[in-house]
Design a protein around this motif. Structure first.
Motif, PDB file in Angstrom:
ATOM      1  N   THR A 158       0.807  -1.221   0.000  1.00 29.77           N
ATOM      2  CA  THR A 158       0.000   0.000   0.000  1.00 29.77           C
ATOM      3  C   THR A 158       0.840   1.270   0.000  1.00 29.77           C
ATOM      4  O   THR A 158       0.592   2.190  -0.782  1.00 29.77           O
ATOM      5  N   ARG A 159       1.817   1.340   0.893  1.00 33.15           N
ATOM      6  CA  ARG A 159       2.611   2.565   0.991  1.00 33.15           C
ATOM      7  C   ARG A 159       3.349   2.852  -0.315  1.00 33.15           C
ATOM      8  O   ARG A 159       3.423   4.006  -0.764  1.00 33.15           O
ATOM      9  N   ALA A 160       3.875   1.831  -0.944  1.00 32.15           N
ATOM     10  CA  ALA A 160       4.573   2.021  -2.214  1.00 32.15           C
ATOM     11  C   ALA A 160       3.614   2.485  -3.301  1.00 32.15           C
ATOM     12  O   ALA A 160       3.966   3.324  -4.140  1.00 32.15           O
ATOM     13  N   LEU A 161       2.391   1.960  -3.315  1.00 31.34           N
ATOM     14  CA  LEU A 161       1.411   2.378  -4.315  1.00 31.34           C
ATOM     15  C   LEU A 161       1.057   3.857  -4.145  1.00 31.34           C
ATOM     16  O   LEU A 161       0.979   4.608  -5.129  1.00 31.34           O
ATOM     17  N   VAL A 162       0.837   4.266  -2.911  1.00 30.59           N
ATOM     18  CA  VAL A 162       0.463   5.656  -2.645  1.00 30.59           C
ATOM     19  C   VAL A 162       1.616   6.598  -2.983  1.00 30.59           C
ATOM     20  O   VAL A 162       1.402   7.665  -3.578  1.00 30.59           O
ATOM     21  N   GLN A 163       2.837   6.207  -2.656  1.00 35.37           N
ATOM     22  CA  GLN A 163       3.969   7.071  -2.982  1.00 35.37           C
ATOM     23  C   GLN A 163       4.249   7.083  -4.486  1.00 35.37           C
ATOM     24  O   GLN A 163       4.782   8.062  -5.009  1.00 35.37           O
ATOM     25  N   THR A 164       3.863   6.018  -5.190  1.00 35.31           N
ATOM     26  CA  THR A 164       3.951   6.038  -6.655  1.00 35.31           C
ATOM     27  C   THR A 164       3.004   7.086  -7.215  1.00 35.31           C
ATOM     28  O   THR A 164       3.357   7.857  -8.113  1.00 35.31           O
ATOM     29  N   ARG A 165       1.767   7.124  -6.687  1.00 35.80           N
ATOM     30  CA  ARG A 165       0.800   8.157  -7.095  1.00 35.80           C
ATOM     31  C   ARG A 165       1.370   9.550  -6.858  1.00 35.80           C
ATOM     32  O   ARG A 165       1.320  10.428  -7.739  1.00 35.80           O
ATOM     33  N   GLU A 166       1.936   9.760  -5.666  1.00 35.24           N
ATOM     34  CA  GLU A 166       2.469  11.070  -5.319  1.00 35.24           C
ATOM     35  C   GLU A 166       3.636  11.455  -6.221  1.00 35.24           C
ATOM     36  O   GLU A 166       3.751  12.613  -6.645  1.00 35.24           O
ATOM     37  N   ALA A 167       4.487  10.497  -6.537  1.00 31.86           N
ATOM     38  CA  ALA A 167       5.639  10.783  -7.394  1.00 31.86           C
ATOM     39  C   ALA A 167       5.202  11.128  -8.817  1.00 31.86           C
ATOM     40  O   ALA A 167       5.751  12.047  -9.445  1.00 31.86           O
ATOM     41  N   MET A 180       4.859  15.945 -12.793  1.00 31.97           N
ATOM     42  CA  MET A 180       4.263  16.810 -13.815  1.00 31.97           C
ATOM     43  C   MET A 180       4.769  18.245 -13.719  1.00 31.97           C
ATOM     44  O   MET A 180       4.719  18.998 -14.682  1.00 31.97           O
ATOM     45  N   GLU A 181       5.243  18.596 -12.526  1.00 37.46           N
ATOM     46  CA  GLU A 181       5.713  19.966 -12.311  1.00 37.46           C
ATOM     47  C   GLU A 181       7.233  20.046 -12.163  1.00 37.46           C
ATOM     48  O   GLU A 181       7.774  21.122 -11.959  1.00 37.46           O
ATOM     49  N   LEU A 182       7.926  18.896 -12.236  1.00 38.33           N
ATOM     50  CA  LEU A 182       9.362  18.859 -11.975  1.00 38.33           C
ATOM     51  C   LEU A 182      10.181  18.717 -13.255  1.00 38.33           C
ATOM     52  O   LEU A 182       9.698  18.180 -14.252  1.00 38.33           O
ATOM     53  N   GLU A 183      11.401  19.196 -13.180  1.00 41.23           N
ATOM     54  CA  GLU A 183      12.359  18.917 -14.240  1.00 41.23           C
ATOM     55  C   GLU A 183      12.798  17.452 -14.112  1.00 41.23           C
ATOM     56  O   GLU A 183      12.593  16.808 -13.083  1.00 41.23           O
ATOM     57  N   PHE A 184      13.413  16.908 -15.170  1.00 40.39           N
ATOM     58  CA  PHE A 184      13.783  15.492 -15.189  1.00 40.39           C
ATOM     59  C   PHE A 184      14.691  15.125 -14.024  1.00 40.39           C
ATOM     60  O   PHE A 184      14.457  14.146 -13.316  1.00 40.39           O
ATOM     61  N   GLU A 185      15.737  15.930 -13.805  1.00 39.37           N
ATOM     62  CA  GLU A 185      16.662  15.597 -12.720  1.00 39.37           C
ATOM     63  C   GLU A 185      15.961  15.667 -11.365  1.00 39.37           C
ATOM     64  O   GLU A 185      16.243  14.858 -10.470  1.00 39.37           O
ATOM     65  N   GLU A 186      15.045  16.617 -11.211  1.00 38.73           N
ATOM     66  CA  GLU A 186      14.305  16.712  -9.953  1.00 38.73           C
ATOM     67  C   GLU A 186      13.468  15.456  -9.725  1.00 38.73           C
ATOM     68  O   GLU A 186      13.348  14.972  -8.586  1.00 38.73           O
ATOM     69  N   SER A 187      12.891  14.912 -10.776  1.00 37.49           N
ATOM     70  CA  SER A 187      12.132  13.674 -10.658  1.00 37.49           C
ATOM     71  C   SER A 187      13.045  12.513 -10.269  1.00 37.49           C
ATOM     72  O   SER A 187      12.671  11.647  -9.464  1.00 37.49           O
ATOM     73  N   LEU A 188      14.236  12.492 -10.846  1.00 35.32           N
ATOM     74  CA  LEU A 188      15.198  11.450 -10.481  1.00 35.32           C
ATOM     75  C   LEU A 188      15.560  11.535  -9.000  1.00 35.32           C
ATOM     76  O   LEU A 188      15.650  10.508  -8.310  1.00 35.32           O
ATOM     77  N   ARG A 189      15.744  12.753  -8.504  1.00 34.63           N
ATOM     78  CA  ARG A 189      16.087  12.934  -7.087  1.00 34.63           C
ATOM     79  C   ARG A 189      14.912  12.513  -6.193  1.00 34.63           C
ATOM     80  O   ARG A 189      15.117  11.922  -5.127  1.00 34.63           O
ATOM     81  N   LEU A 225      12.408   8.613  -2.314  1.00 31.08           N
ATOM     82  CA  LEU A 225      11.341   7.658  -2.004  1.00 31.08           C
ATOM     83  C   LEU A 225      11.900   6.243  -1.863  1.00 31.08           C
ATOM     84  O   LEU A 225      11.490   5.483  -0.973  1.00 31.08           O
ATOM     85  N   GLN A 226      12.819   5.869  -2.745  1.00 33.45           N
ATOM     86  CA  GLN A 226      13.412   4.536  -2.643  1.00 33.45           C
ATOM     87  C   GLN A 226      14.190   4.377  -1.341  1.00 33.45           C
ATOM     88  O   GLN A 226      14.194   3.297  -0.738  1.00 33.45           O
ATOM     89  N   SER A 227      14.841   5.443  -0.891  1.00 34.30           N
ATOM     90  CA  SER A 227      15.559   5.381   0.379  1.00 34.30           C
ATOM     91  C   SER A 227      14.603   5.084   1.526  1.00 34.30           C
ATOM     92  O   SER A 227      14.886   4.279   2.413  1.00 34.30           O
ATOM     93  N   GLN A 228      13.443   5.747   1.510  1.00 36.38           N
ATOM     94  CA  GLN A 228      12.444   5.525   2.557  1.00 36.38           C
ATOM     95  C   GLN A 228      11.864   4.113   2.480  1.00 36.38           C
ATOM     96  O   GLN A 228      11.794   3.403   3.482  1.00 36.38           O
ATOM     97  N   LEU A 229      11.465   3.714   1.289  1.00 37.14           N
ATOM     98  CA  LEU A 229      10.806   2.416   1.129  1.00 37.14           C
ATOM     99  C   LEU A 229      11.771   1.255   1.325  1.00 37.14           C
ATOM    100  O   LEU A 229      11.362   0.161   1.722  1.00 37.14           O
ATOM    101  N   GLY A 230      13.034   1.483   1.050  1.00 35.96           N
ATOM    102  CA  GLY A 230      14.016   0.413   1.174  1.00 35.96           C
ATOM    103  C   GLY A 230      14.198  -0.094   2.592  1.00 35.96           C
ATOM    104  O   GLY A 230      14.669  -1.219   2.800  1.00 35.96           O
TER     105      GLY A 230
END
Length: 289
Positions: free
Chosen positions: A233-242, A247-256, A261-266
């Motif tokens: 569940t938490r990963a699904l919700v954070q996928t939605r948020e990401a 949509m409002e971020l530059e490519f590198e900002e999305s990568l960051r 998120l991966q650090s948290q979920l890991g």
């Protein structure tokens, strides 16, 4: 929406309630229940839906929410006979002149107090949301449905951005959602003309996830919600948020953002469980929420 294909659900409302709430396993089911008015929103119903979503968000036993409507419609939008929005004519001793201009009401106030909190609550749910559109979804009813994570519709269902027909702009998140879902040209086509969009075409446009035969809507929607309820569940919700944030971020900002998120979920239970289950070839038992 019938629950016949599944075990009987526990209902917490009377059959006459404008909103029916039930639980099937880890899925909370909310059913708009004003069929005589095509499930049109009143301030009372809007408040009940928001409270029900709050309750589902707080309940650790809920891992997905399924929203649908009773009768032949999903939701016809705002009920214009609701006292909070119904235009009023000044009192006279004679009959009301239908050509006389009614007294205006501040519709923005209705949005501030009801629609904006509801749309924000739906968008920030800590569990996945599924909408089963069983009939017409018009105006705010359409945009409320589109605010859910996954939308599945019956073949006879349709979506109508009816606002231009009464001199208003799309609300309940419509101006934000539509351009992102179908692009500017089609968003303008839907909102300026206010034409009915059949469910099959809505799927082709990418407005909804799936269109199914009417008789299969209840079982297909519940199966989808139950599938989501068994996932991390938490990963699904954070996928939605990401995805929304990107949509409002530059490519590198999305990568960051992905890295954060991966650090948290890991470090979370579900990743460790999922990896262990994969390596030992067994079904995972996800718990995080």
């Amino acid at each position: 929406m019938s629950t016949a294909p599944h075990e009987p659900a526990t209902r917490s409302d009377s059959p006459d309630s404008p909103l029916l709430v039930s639980q099937e396993g880890a899925v909370r089911v909310l059913t708009l229940n004003r069929p005589q008015a095509l499930n049109a929103f009143t301030t009372g119903l809007l408040g009940q839906v928001r409270i029900a979503l709050d309750d589902a968000a707080k309940d650790a036993g809920v891992r997905a929410v399924l929203i649908t409507g009773s009768g032949r419609a999903f939701c016809a939008g705002q009920d214009l006979s609701d006292p909070h929005i119904k235009p009023e004519f000044e009192a006279t001793s004679g009959e009301v002149d239908p050509h006389r201009r009614p007294k205006a009401k501040d519709i923005g106030n209705l949005l501030d107090h009801y629609y904006i909190p509801l749309a924000l609550r739906l968008r920030s749910m800590p569990v996945p949301t599924v909408c089963a559109v069983n009939g017409v979804a018009a105006g705010a009813g359409a945009n409320f449905a589109l605010g859910c994570d996954l939308v599945i519709a019956a073949q006879s269902a349709s979506f109508i951005q009816a606002f231009s027909k009464i001199g208003l702009v799309p609300d309940c998140g419509g101006t934000w959602l539509l351009t992102r879902l179908v692009g500017r040209a089609r968003a303008l086509q839907l909102t300026l003309l206010g034409d009915k969009l059949p469910a099959a075409e809505a799927q082709q446009w990418g407005l909804i996830a799936r269109c199914v035969p009417d008789a299969e809507l209840a079982s297909e929607a519940m199966a989808l919600a139950q599938r989501l309820a068994k996932m991390p569940t938490r990963a699904l919700v954070q996928t939605r948020e990401a995805l929304d944030a990107s949509m409002e971020l530059e490519f590198e900002e999305s990568l960051r953002l992905e890295a954060r998120l991966q650090s948290q979920l890991g470090y979370a239970h579900d990743y460790l469980e999922g990896a262990a289950a994969f390596l030992t070839k067994r079904p995972p038992q996800f718990k995080d929420r």
